[in-house]
Design an enzyme around this catalytic site. Structure first.
Site, PDB file in Angstrom:
ATOM      1  N   ASP A   1      48.832  -0.093-108.422  1.00 42.15           N
ATOM      2  CA  ASP A   1      47.599  -0.829-108.224  1.00 42.15           C
ATOM      3  C   ASP A   1      48.065  -1.310-107.383  1.00 42.15           C
ATOM      4  O   ASP A   1      48.532  -0.196-105.842  1.00 42.15           O
ATOM      5  CB  ASP A   1      48.666  -1.448-109.505  1.00 42.15           C
ATOM      6  CG  ASP A   1      47.927  -2.614-110.577  1.00 42.15           C
ATOM      7  OD1 ASP A   1      47.090  -3.401-109.736  1.00 42.15           O
ATOM      8  OD2 ASP A   1      47.860  -2.994-111.454  1.00 42.15           O
TER       9      ASP A   1
ATOM     10  N   GLY B   1      47.104   0.377-103.831  1.00 45.35           N
ATOM     11  CA  GLY B   1      45.756   0.749-102.943  1.00 45.35           C
ATOM     12  C   GLY B   1      45.347   0.213-103.862  1.00 45.35           C
ATOM     13  O   GLY B   1      45.435  -0.511-104.716  1.00 45.35           O
ATOM     14  N   ASP B   2      44.073  -0.055-103.182  1.00 38.64           N
ATOM     15  CA  ASP B   2      42.991  -0.709-104.181  1.00 38.64           C
ATOM     16  C   ASP B   2      42.037   0.162-104.439  1.00 38.64           C
ATOM     17  O   ASP B   2      41.730   1.481-103.889  1.00 38.64           O
ATOM     18  CB  ASP B   2      41.859  -1.120-103.062  1.00 38.64           C
ATOM     19  CG  ASP B   2      40.563  -2.481-103.269  1.00 38.64           C
ATOM     20  OD1 ASP B   2      40.132  -1.967-104.511  1.00 38.64           O
ATOM     21  OD2 ASP B   2      40.159  -2.522-102.694  1.00 38.64           O
TER      22      ASP B   2
ATOM     23  N   HIS C   1      37.430  -4.698-118.649  1.00 44.27           N
ATOM     24  CA  HIS C   1      36.673  -5.286-119.082  1.00 44.27           C
ATOM     25  C   HIS C   1      36.575  -6.517-118.329  1.00 44.27           C
ATOM     26  O   HIS C   1      36.304  -8.117-117.972  1.00 44.27           O
ATOM     27  CB  HIS C   1      37.044  -6.044-120.920  1.00 44.27           C
ATOM     28  CG  HIS C   1      38.792  -6.143-120.403  1.00 44.27           C
ATOM     29  ND1 HIS C   1      39.667  -5.588-121.204  1.00 44.27           N
ATOM     30  CD2 HIS C   1      39.355  -7.322-119.580  1.00 44.27           C
ATOM     31  CE1 HIS C   1      40.229  -6.192-121.016  1.00 44.27           C
ATOM     32  NE2 HIS C   1      40.679  -7.458-120.398  1.00 44.27           N
TER      33      HIS C   1
END
Length: 360
Positions: free
Chosen positions: A224, A250-251, A270
């Site tokens: 995350d 990280g992304d 979602h």
């Protein structure tokens, strides 16, 4: 005063039903203020009735003859620094719905439905309610008409910043939700036979820790943003799985850690519109290198008029994030666009559904 919408037979008319739904805001506000003030922490914890204890009594907080000890409104009000009469009116209204119980003159105790408002309850939802009814979300909902007209989420327009900054600062809400999921799902057979689990957007790691506890041979990677996973190591140590858990930051839209044979995406897809959701799924697809399984844990929208909490939760995604809940067909389409096989939909002991797929 009579209800002009009441039918001649005494049954509620359609108008009365609509007015009742509209007035639910009053109950929500009463619930929120008790959570905000911490009222529930100043009543004795609720316990199920014991055999032989007369109706209306519980296991904790009784006199010798089994009579419950209610807490006076004056005592509660002093503890939370509130006006006693105003607080009494709030608790009286909630007690009429089964949240708290007035068991003595102006004196209250917990019911099964108020106990989760306690900060220390195993199933505590206090922080979730505080956040959902707090000023940040409340003011965003005030712009829902504009959101519906133009199709843009309200939060960023109202507050001038991404809602993710706000959520990162109030992570306890998602931690409470995650713990409920973890207890229900971790031991499910869909997670067996996994040697390396990669939990994408796994927050502070509660779910991954529960998975590793339930599956003693597995190892895991929590992934995350840096500000979210920075304290996750302590939770892994408390769960006794730190030696089998790796924490990576990280992304997820750029790259996801490789090496897993089971990738998990819980309550995350979602949050994003279709374009961003495809980007996330493609990032996971690249990391999988044609191997392993992806398990998406999410709510599925049923078709037509079928009742579903996901349909109202979808409105929060519309207002706050610009994300959306999806039907099975919509999820299947997104997965196909990202290079995945048609998924299996597996019911699990939760409001969530497990959507299981593999790279094509």
């Amino acid at each position: 005063m009579t209800d002009s919408a009441q039918g001649a037979s005494g049954e509620s008319s359609p108008g009365a039903l609509l007015l009742g739904i509209s007035s639910m805001i009053r109950v929500e506000r009463a619930l929120w203020v008790t959570a905000e003030l911490g009222v529930a922490d100043h009543l004795l914890p609720w316990r199920p009735r014991a055999a032989g204890v007369r109706d209306g009594a519980s296991l904790a907080g009784h006199d010798a003859d089994g009579v419950r000890k209610a807490v006076s409104i004056d005592t509660i009000a002093a503890a939370v620094v509130a006006d006693p009469d105003s607080l009494y009116r709030v608790l009286r209204a909630l007690a009429a719905t089964g949240i708290f119980s007035e068991t003595g003159p102006r004196a209250f105790e917990h019911t099964a439905f108020s106990n989760p408002l306690r900060s220390d309850a195993p199933d505590s939802v206090r922080e979730v309610i505080r956040q959902q009814g707090g000023e940040r979300e409340w003011r965003a909902w005030g712009e829902v008409a504009r959101t519906v007209r133009v199709g843009e989420p309200a939060y960023e327009r109202v507050w001038g910043e991404s809602p993710w900054r706000y959520y990162e600062q109030t992570r306890i809400r998602m931690t409470q939700v995650s713990r409920t999921d973890s207890a229900a799902l971790a031991g499910h057979p869909i997670f067996t036979e996994a040697a390396r689990i990669v939990d994408v957007a796994g927050g502070e790691g509660d779910f991954l820790a529960a998975l590793l506890v339930a599956h003693a041979e597995a190892r895991g990677t929590l992934f995350d943003l840096p500000g979210i996973v920075q304290d996750a190591g302590e939770g892994m140590r408390r769960a006794g799985v730190a030696d089998r858990a790796q924490i990576r930051a990280g992304d997820m839209f750029d790259a996801v850690p490789g090496g897993g044979d089971l990738y998990v995406l819980k309550r995350a897809l979602h949050d994003w519109n279709d374009q961003r959701a495809r980007s996330l799924l493609r990032s996971i697809h690249r990391a999988m290198k044609g191997r392993g399984r992806l398990v998406i844990l999410t709510e599925i929208l049923p078709p037509g008029n079928a009742p579903s909490s996901a349909k109202t939760a979808d409105l929060a995604l519309l207002v706050m994030l610009g994300g959306r809940h999806r039907t099975a067909a919509e999820l299947t389409g997104l997965l196909a666009d990202a290079g995945f096989s048609p998924p299996d939909f597996v019911e699990v002991p939760s409001a969530l559904t497990a959507v299981i797929t593999t790279p094509r």
